[in-house]
Write a protein that holds these residues in place. Sequence first.
Motif, mmCIF file in Angstrom:
data_model
loop_
_atom_site.group_PDB
_atom_site.id
_atom_site.type_symbol
_atom_site.label_atom_id
_atom_site.label_comp_id
_atom_site.label_asym_id
_atom_site.label_seq_id
_atom_site.Cartn_x
_atom_site.Cartn_y
_atom_site.Cartn_z
ATOM 1 N N LEU A 221 0.774 -1.428 -0.035
ATOM 2 C CA LEU A 221 -0.099 0.132 0.016
ATOM 3 C C LEU A 221 0.809 1.354 -0.082
ATOM 4 O O LEU A 221 0.163 2.218 -0.297
ATOM 5 N N ILE A 230 -1.171 6.624 -1.251
ATOM 6 C CA ILE A 230 -1.260 6.160 -0.027
ATOM 7 C C ILE A 230 -0.120 6.633 0.918
ATOM 8 O O ILE A 230 0.909 6.082 0.111
ATOM 9 N N TYR A 234 -3.015 7.009 5.515
ATOM 10 C CA TYR A 234 -3.993 6.124 4.955
ATOM 11 C C TYR A 234 -3.730 4.590 5.091
ATOM 12 O O TYR A 234 -4.713 3.906 5.024
ATOM 13 N N ARG A 235 -2.414 4.344 5.084
ATOM 14 C CA ARG A 235 -2.088 2.807 5.047
ATOM 15 C C ARG A 235 -2.636 2.107 6.122
ATOM 16 O O ARG A 235 -3.271 1.165 6.189
ATOM 17 N N LEU A 238 -6.670 2.237 6.211
ATOM 18 C CA LEU A 238 -7.129 1.280 5.387
ATOM 19 C C LEU A 238 -6.925 -0.056 5.733
ATOM 20 O O LEU A 238 -8.016 -0.960 5.836
ATOM 21 N N TRP A 262 -9.516 -1.017 -2.250
ATOM 22 C CA TRP A 262 -9.363 0.112 -3.534
ATOM 23 C C TRP A 262 -10.520 1.136 -3.465
ATOM 24 O O TRP A 262 -10.393 2.402 -3.404
ATOM 25 N N TRP A 265 -10.160 3.385 -0.346
ATOM 26 C CA TRP A 265 -9.273 4.478 -0.811
ATOM 27 C C TRP A 265 -9.652 5.421 -1.708
ATOM 28 O O TRP A 265 -9.649 6.795 -1.570
ATOM 29 N N LEU A 269 -9.931 9.226 -0.253
ATOM 30 C CA LEU A 269 -9.399 10.320 -1.082
ATOM 31 C C LEU A 269 -10.264 11.420 -1.209
ATOM 32 O O LEU A 269 -9.783 12.496 -1.175
ATOM 33 N N THR A 280 -11.268 9.633 8.621
ATOM 34 C CA THR A 280 -11.368 8.023 8.417
ATOM 35 C C THR A 280 -12.247 7.355 9.434
ATOM 36 O O THR A 280 -12.312 6.076 9.128
#
Length: 335
Positions: A221, A230, A234-235, A238, A262, A265, A269, A280
Amino acid sequence: MPEGHSVHRIARQFDRNVVGHRVSASSPQGRFADGASLLDGREATSVRAVGKQMFLEFDDDLWLRVHLGMYGAWDFSGEILIDPTIASANGRMGHTNQRGTTLAADDVVLDAARENSLSSIGAPRVARGRVRMSEQTRGLDEDGAGDWPPPVVGQVRLRLLTDRTCADLRGPTACELQSPDQVQASIAKLGPDPLVDDLAEGEERFTSVVRRKPTAIGLLLMDQSVVSGIGNVYRAELLYRALLDPHTPGKLVPEEVVRSIWRDWARLLVIGVETGQMMTMDDLDDEAYRKAMAHRDERHWVYHRAGLPCRVCGTEVVLEEMGARKLYWCPSCQK
């Protein structure tokens, strides 16, 4: 390091304030003097962001490629125009969180860094002042107004100056001029970006690559050739949202989970671009959402929560190093 949402917001700011204008270019620091001399006097004709990189086109097929890296940032000053795709004409905006709760358009939430989380700098109000565009976005400096053009402050690699707006670049990992072919070659090395590529085609490409790799999904990722944009925050988020162990080899991650990452994400985003925040958390009521936008520690499930109890199961959130970056995850939820 600025993640994908920040770079897309920066590109939008360039589109509103620099594209269509002739620029005066200089390198106050001196490290990009030759490049600045080639840009000086040219008109900026288009801009695009792909992942963590921005490509600014000038006349005669000359492009500027910028990768901010860990420490880079753009400072804008002068007349900073509103992006109508994000903010209303009066510089204020309401946002809809993931659950669909709409906050009032005139709500203002300042976080500990004095950032207006609801009308942050990807869509600033028309103003005279200075705004910082990087991962740690700041609002207008109280003392930003003054002489025009503004004095150079610190180590400015590149200054792009129009008749109304000044953009100062500091500390980038990459700042170089490219031909159209070189731009295409740079982009070809990058994985799909949900805001650039067709979503269905991007999903197939991402899924195909991940499903044939023995590399841990937590590393994949962060690999910009696998998926663009990413970063560390975000890694972690997610992977938690997918309830996936970061050490799972990509080829062992079920196909439906890869596809869900995906799609998640792509969703996060868009939220990041619209709000300017890596938000998040899901299913928040108005009060909880305002708190999350005002306090960075309340926006995430596991990121930056080492040693604290998991918000769901109460297990202590683990911190380890993966890919030379800090990784936060819950060993109970992410099995």
